[in-house]
Structure formats: C-alpha cells, structure tokens
Design an enzyme around this catalytic site. Structure first.
Site, short mmCIF file in Angstrom:
data_model
loop_
_atom_site.label_atom_id
_atom_site.label_comp_id
_atom_site.label_asym_id
_atom_site.label_seq_id
_atom_site.Cartn_x
_atom_site.Cartn_y
_atom_site.Cartn_z
N TYR A 60 14.32 1.88 -2.32
CA TYR A 60 13.53 1.54 -1.14
C TYR A 60 14.10 0.37 -0.36
CZ TYR A 60 9.92 4.59 -3.16
OH TYR A 60 9.24 5.66 -3.69
N PRO A 215 -0.21 10.67 -0.03
CA PRO A 215 -1.52 11.33 0.07
C PRO A 215 -1.92 11.59 1.52
CG PRO A 215 -1.79 8.99 -0.41
CD PRO A 215 -0.33 9.29 -0.55
N LEU A 220 0.44 12.03 8.68
CA LEU A 220 -0.13 13.18 9.39
C LEU A 220 -1.66 13.24 9.24
CD1 LEU A 220 0.67 15.94 10.86
CD2 LEU A 220 0.26 16.99 8.64
N LEU A 221 -2.17 12.84 8.06
CA LEU A 221 -3.60 12.95 7.78
C LEU A 221 -4.34 11.62 8.01
CD1 LEU A 221 -3.15 14.90 4.40
CD2 LEU A 221 -3.79 15.89 6.61
N LYS A 224 -4.19 9.32 13.11
CA LYS A 224 -3.51 9.06 14.38
C LYS A 224 -3.14 10.37 15.08
CE LYS A 224 -0.24 6.31 12.96
NZ LYS A 224 -0.04 6.05 11.52
#
Ligand SMILES: NC(=O)c1ccc[n+]([C@@H]2O[C@H](COP(=O)([O-])OP(=O)(O)OC[C@H]3O[C@@H](n4cnc5c(N)ncnc54)[C@H](OP(=O)(O)O)[C@@H]3O)[C@@H](O)[C@H]2O)c1
Length: 370
Positions: A60, A215, A220-221, A224
């Site tokens: 990361y 999650p 996407l969920l 926005k």
C-alpha cells in the site's frame, strides 16, 4: 453496536472489532488517498470509537501506509492494544522475481521490511496478499509457521486465493501441527457476492474468520452515486481510476446500477446513509468475522462507524438480497434441492452452513426444483 465489543477471529483467541480500519488510503502516492493529517484523524477517530483491528500491506502506497500506521500507533502508545494486520506478495524490486511472490525467500524478506516500517517487533496477523499461482502451499504454511515460532508473527491468514488452496493449507496445518490459518481476506459486498459459493462454508467449517474488503465496492455503494439524482457521478477513487485494468475498480455495469438503485431506496426508508446500509448488510451475512472499512475523509469514517447501530428489517434485507443475488454456476447448481432430493430420498437432511448458503442462492436463481 459499539466497536468496543470484540470477537475472537476464526478459531483463534485473538479479539478483534467487527469493523476493522483499512489503511490502503493512507498516503497520496496512488492518487486517491489521504494526506498525513487526514490519515491521523482517521486512525484517531477509529481508536477513540473503541476499534482495535487495523489492516495494511507492504504494497500500500509504496510503504507509506505501514509507516504512518506504525507512527500513529506509537504516538499514542497503543502497540499492545492494536491488532495489526499486514501482508506480503507484491514485488518490491523490479527485475527480481524473488522480491515478490509467496516463496520462502520473499516472505522472509518482506516480513523484515514490514516490521521496520511499522516500528514493531511483531505482527499480530500476517497474511499472504494474493495467490501467485505457482508457490506450493506447503512452502507457505511451513514458512508462516516458522515466523510464528520465531515470535515475529502471532497469527496467520490468506487473502485472495482459491478456496482449494486455503483448504489444503489448513488441512496441512492441522495434520502437521503448524500454526492454523485464522482468517481469510476477500472482497465481498452487495455487488460482489461470489465468495458465498465456496468461501463462506470453507471459513465456517475450517475455523477461518472472513475479513471483508471493499464493502462499498471502492465507493460505488457509498452514496456518492445516486441513480435518483441524474448526472451525479461522484468524485473519488472510482472516477480517478476509470479505465484502469485492475478488476477491483471495474464497478460500473447495468447490474450494479440496479443494486445501487435498490440500496438508495432501502436507505431512504431506513433513514440511514447508503454506506451504513451497505456495510450493515455485509457485516451481518453468514461467516463474516469483520468488515474492513476504508475512508479518505473523517466525515466518511464517522458515517461508516455508525453502520452497526441498527438492524435492517427482514423484508428490506430480502430486497437487497434479491437484487444482488449472483448467478449459480456448476457444480454449485448440483447442491440445491432437486439433485439433493434425489440423493436423500426426498427428505431434508442436515443443516450445514454450505447447505444454508447454497440453497438460498440456488432456489432463487431457479436452478433448483423442489
Ligand atoms: N486483500 C486485498 O486484496 C484488499 C484489496 C482492497 C482493499 N483491502 C483492504 O480493505 C480496506 C477497505 O477497502 P476499500 O477502501 O476498497 O473499501 P470500500 O469501503 O469499498 O471503499 C472505501 C472508499 O469509498 C469511499 N467512501 C467510504 N465511505 C464513504 C462514505 N461514507 N461516503 C462517501 N464515500 C465513502 C472513499 O473513497 P473516495 O473518497 O475516494 O470515493 C473510501 O476510500 C483497504 O483499506 C484495505 O485495508 C484489501
């Protein structure tokens, strides 16, 4: 539910919060993360809410995520309190195949780098990040066991591998007396439910807690993207990464927009944010030990930390289940009522987790007859 209620991970004695803090957004190197000030705010807010479970990886943000996480933990003198997860697999030296992958040489190289960046002498949960398709699981399990025996690692797990690979690894551990796998880390959300077909029963049967990643399907969920507000495309990671070939970022499809639409309607009825409803749905699915939440802003994290404070009534849960139900493919289509009825003489037999999940999937996909 407050974060300071803890659960043991898989079959281990390690106590963790049901919401873990993902730190893939710690650092601006990838173009969609948080700067140091915002990352520190995210960490502090999570810890102040009672959370003890943090997730990072050597991959990361080129090491910044591990370094900042270690620094934030040290600043508040929280090393004993925190459960640090980090991972190896990805290559750190272009041109050198042994500076990546899951072979012994790379694992032993990678662990030293992670310990140094995190500023600690042990990792609570060390995970293989992604299957490299070639390293025998025997080598991975033996090396991970060595790390536990050396004191550098407390518990171990696998992320993003085939189910057969994890099952063989766990069986080897059991038979050879190696440290068992305590966790599986896998993508799971309303738009990505494929792990239900094999991994949920694998984890439940063999004592591996599933830690869910993405999650919110990379945003996407999150709310926005609202189908009711035409033209609202949302800014953030998915917009920045549009066109990327990374499968984790390919979320815009007709099927997924239908799911987002239903999520928006359900969230309105519940008077909760879409992010909270999506995380709540995920956290309460069978086999799920912990959901790793990610954020780039404090306001997002504050929103997500309220995700377990309510229950989704069964009728609304059913609406979400149905709109997001994945297609059932062979051989899973053979585990539904029609074929099983032929096997069991027409009577209902057993209630194993595998039957529970698959029957739900198969019956409503039309693949089973009963
Ligand atoms: N093992 C693996 O292969 C793997 C892979 C991926 C991730 N992970 C782990 O899982 C963690 C979580 O994954 P993820 O970051 O992909 O989770 P996610 O929940 O799917 O996406 C998080 C992103 O959604 C947006 N967001 C989150 N909450 C929001 C809210 N309330 N309102 C509006 N936008 C919101 C933010 O992005 P924007 O602001 O940019 O829109 C945030 O960075 C990672 O940090 C990492 O630790 C593991």
């Amino acid at each position: 539910m407050a974060l300071n209620t803890y659960y043991t991970l898989g079959k281990s004695g390690l106590r963790v919060s049901r919401l873990a803090l993902g730190t893939m957004t710690f650092g601006t190197e990838w173009g969609w993360g948080a700067d140091e000030t915002s990352a520190r705010q995210l960490f502090n807010a999570y810890v102040d809410a009672g959370g003890n479970f943090v997730d990072t990886a050597d991959l990361y943000t080129g090491g910044t995520s591990e370094a900042w996480l270690g620094q934030f933990i040290a600043e508040r003198n929280l090393r004993d309190r925190m459960v640090i997860t980090t991972k190896f697999t990805y290559n750190a030296e272009p041109g050198n195949p042994n500076a990546g992958g899951n072979g012994r040489k790379n694992i032993l190289r990678a662990v030293e780098g992670s310990l140094q960046r995190l500023g600690t002498d042990y990792i609570d949960l060390y995970m293989l990040h992604t299957w490299d398709t070639i390293t025998p699981v025997e080598e991975v399990m033996r090396t991970m066991d060595d790390l536990v025996r050396s004191g550098k690692v407390r518990h171990i797990g696998l992320s993003d591998t085939p189910a057969w690979y994890a099952a063989r690894g766990q069986t080897l551990a059991e038979w050879r007396g190696y440290e068992p796998l305590s966790a599986l880390q896998l993508e799971y959300s309303l738009v990505e439910r494929n792990i239900e077909q094999e991994f949920v029963s694998l984890g439940t049967e063999l004592g591996m807690g599933i830690m869910v990643w993405s999650p919110l399907a990379s945003g996407l969920l999150s709310g926005k993207y609202k189908p009711s507000e035409s033209g609202s495309t949302g800014a953030g990671r998915l917009a920045t990464m549009q066109g990327s070939s990374n499968p984790g970022f390919q979320k815009f499809s007709d099927r997924n927009w239908k799911i987002v639409g239903e999520l928006e309607r359900v969230a309105q009825i519940l008077d909760r944010s879409m992010a909270q409803v999506a995380i709540n749905w995920t956290a309460n699915r069978p086999g799920i030990a912990s959901v790793i939440i990610g954020a780039t802003k404090l306001s997002q994290l504050e929103d997500n930390l309220k995700a377990l404070d309510f229950e989704i009534p069964s009728e609304l849960k059913q609406r979400l289940d149905e709109v997001s139900r994945p297609a059932v493919q062979f051989p899973y289509s053979f585990f539904g009522d029609e074929i099983q009825g032929m096997i069991h003489g027409g009577v209902t037999v057993g209630a194993k987790p595998v039957g529970y999940i698959l029957n739900q999937l198969i019956q409503s996909s039309g693949a089973g007859v009963s």
